[in-house]
Design an enzyme around this catalytic site. Structure first.
Site, mmCIF file in Angstrom:
data_model
loop_
_atom_site.group_PDB
_atom_site.id
_atom_site.type_symbol
_atom_site.label_atom_id
_atom_site.label_comp_id
_atom_site.label_asym_id
_atom_site.label_seq_id
_atom_site.Cartn_x
_atom_site.Cartn_y
_atom_site.Cartn_z
ATOM 1 N N ASN A 28 0.843 -1.190 0.000
ATOM 2 C CA ASN A 28 0.000 0.000 0.000
ATOM 3 C C ASN A 28 0.880 1.242 0.000
ATOM 4 O OD1 ASN A 28 -2.505 -1.428 0.359
ATOM 5 N ND2 ASN A 28 -1.864 -1.784 2.457
ATOM 6 N N GLY A 34 -5.089 4.194 3.574
ATOM 7 C CA GLY A 34 -5.047 3.770 4.968
ATOM 8 C C GLY A 34 -3.654 3.526 5.513
ATOM 9 N N CYS A 35 -2.648 4.016 4.833
ATOM 10 C CA CYS A 35 -1.275 3.801 5.278
ATOM 11 C C CYS A 35 -0.885 4.790 6.360
ATOM 12 C CB CYS A 35 -0.302 3.964 4.111
ATOM 13 S SG CYS A 35 -0.505 2.718 2.866
ATOM 14 N N HIS A 41 5.035 0.413 1.421
ATOM 15 C CA HIS A 41 5.484 -0.687 2.281
ATOM 16 C C HIS A 41 4.586 -1.884 2.056
ATOM 17 C CE1 HIS A 41 2.399 1.385 4.647
ATOM 18 N NE2 HIS A 41 2.201 0.250 5.278
ATOM 19 N N GLN A 43 3.180 -5.914 3.129
ATOM 20 C CA GLN A 43 2.828 -6.807 4.223
ATOM 21 C C GLN A 43 2.622 -8.197 3.659
ATOM 22 O OE1 GLN A 43 -0.338 -5.374 6.806
ATOM 23 N NE2 GLN A 43 0.015 -3.296 6.092
ATOM 24 N N GLU A 57 -11.357 -17.261 -6.914
ATOM 25 C CA GLU A 57 -10.515 -17.095 -8.111
ATOM 26 C C GLU A 57 -9.982 -18.440 -8.578
ATOM 27 O OE1 GLU A 57 -7.581 -13.830 -8.888
ATOM 28 O OE2 GLU A 57 -7.986 -13.437 -6.771
ATOM 29 N N HIS A 156 -1.761 -12.097 -6.523
ATOM 30 C CA HIS A 156 -2.703 -13.216 -6.523
ATOM 31 C C HIS A 156 -1.946 -14.425 -7.061
ATOM 32 C CE1 HIS A 156 -6.460 -10.639 -6.234
ATOM 33 N NE2 HIS A 156 -5.464 -9.781 -6.340
ATOM 34 N N HIS A 171 -1.034 -13.178 -10.847
ATOM 35 C CA HIS A 171 -1.267 -11.837 -11.391
ATOM 36 C C HIS A 171 -1.274 -10.810 -10.268
ATOM 37 C CE1 HIS A 171 -5.191 -13.614 -10.485
ATOM 38 N NE2 HIS A 171 -5.653 -12.391 -10.309
#
Length: 172
Positions: A28, A34-35, A41, A43, A57, A156, A171
């Site tokens: 993000n 929301g960082c 950075h 996660q 998926e 993903h 992807h």
């Protein structure tokens, strides 16, 4: 490239744990996303279960492969390369495209041009091309909006539950 190599290492390391069945790597940037940190950075979430969205998926990719005898995202990549209508750019190994099913404004999808189920299947040249593609995407957004453009990016890739998941096409 060092970030891509770290993702490969962590996906492999965490995925080898018997109790981890899904590894979600994401990044993000920006307050709007929301960082709490002003810099990009990443996660990593390592789960005992496969979350709902990746499970759906995977099921859709497997169903497509059962019916069509080919990979959904390989076919989609070929279609977008042939038409060129939604292509943002391409390098040797990756295609950046605005998918016709985009949900978010300015949503893009980054696809390996060959069938790759997860990060560990990328060779050294493809890893370098991935780093190049991610840099190019961020630079284009920053230039378009003349600011450090906020984003959320997720990788993903196939679950790490021990199954082959041959229909999965990694992807971003």
């Amino acid at each position: 490239l060092p970030v891509v190599e770290a993702w490969v290492t962590e996906y492999r390391r965490l995925g080898e744990c018997e109790f981890i069945n899904h590894v979600q790597i994401f990044e993000n940037r920006g307050d709007l996303m929301g960082c709490s940190n002003p810099h990009p950075h990443g996660q990593i979430w390592a789960n005992a279960t496969v979350p709902d969205l990746p499970a759906r998926e995977g099921a859709c990719q497997a169903e497509y492969q059962r019916h069509r005898k080919s990979c959904l995202l390989c076919d989609y990549t070929a279609l977008e390369l042939a038409r060129g209508e939604r292509v943002v750019f391409a390098n040797r190994s990756f295609l950046a495209v605005v998918p016709f099913w985009a949900v978010w404004p300015f949503e893009t999808m980054l696809l390996p041009k060959r069938h790759v189920r997860d990060l560990t299947e990328l060779d050294a040249a493809e890893r370098a091309d991935l780093a190049d593609a991610l840099h190019r995407m961020c630079a284009r957004y920053d230039q378009l909006f003349a600011t450090s453009f906020p984003y959320s990016m997720g990788i993903h890739q196939r679950p790490t539950d021990g199954a082959a998941h041959d229909s999965w096409h990694c992807h971003w």
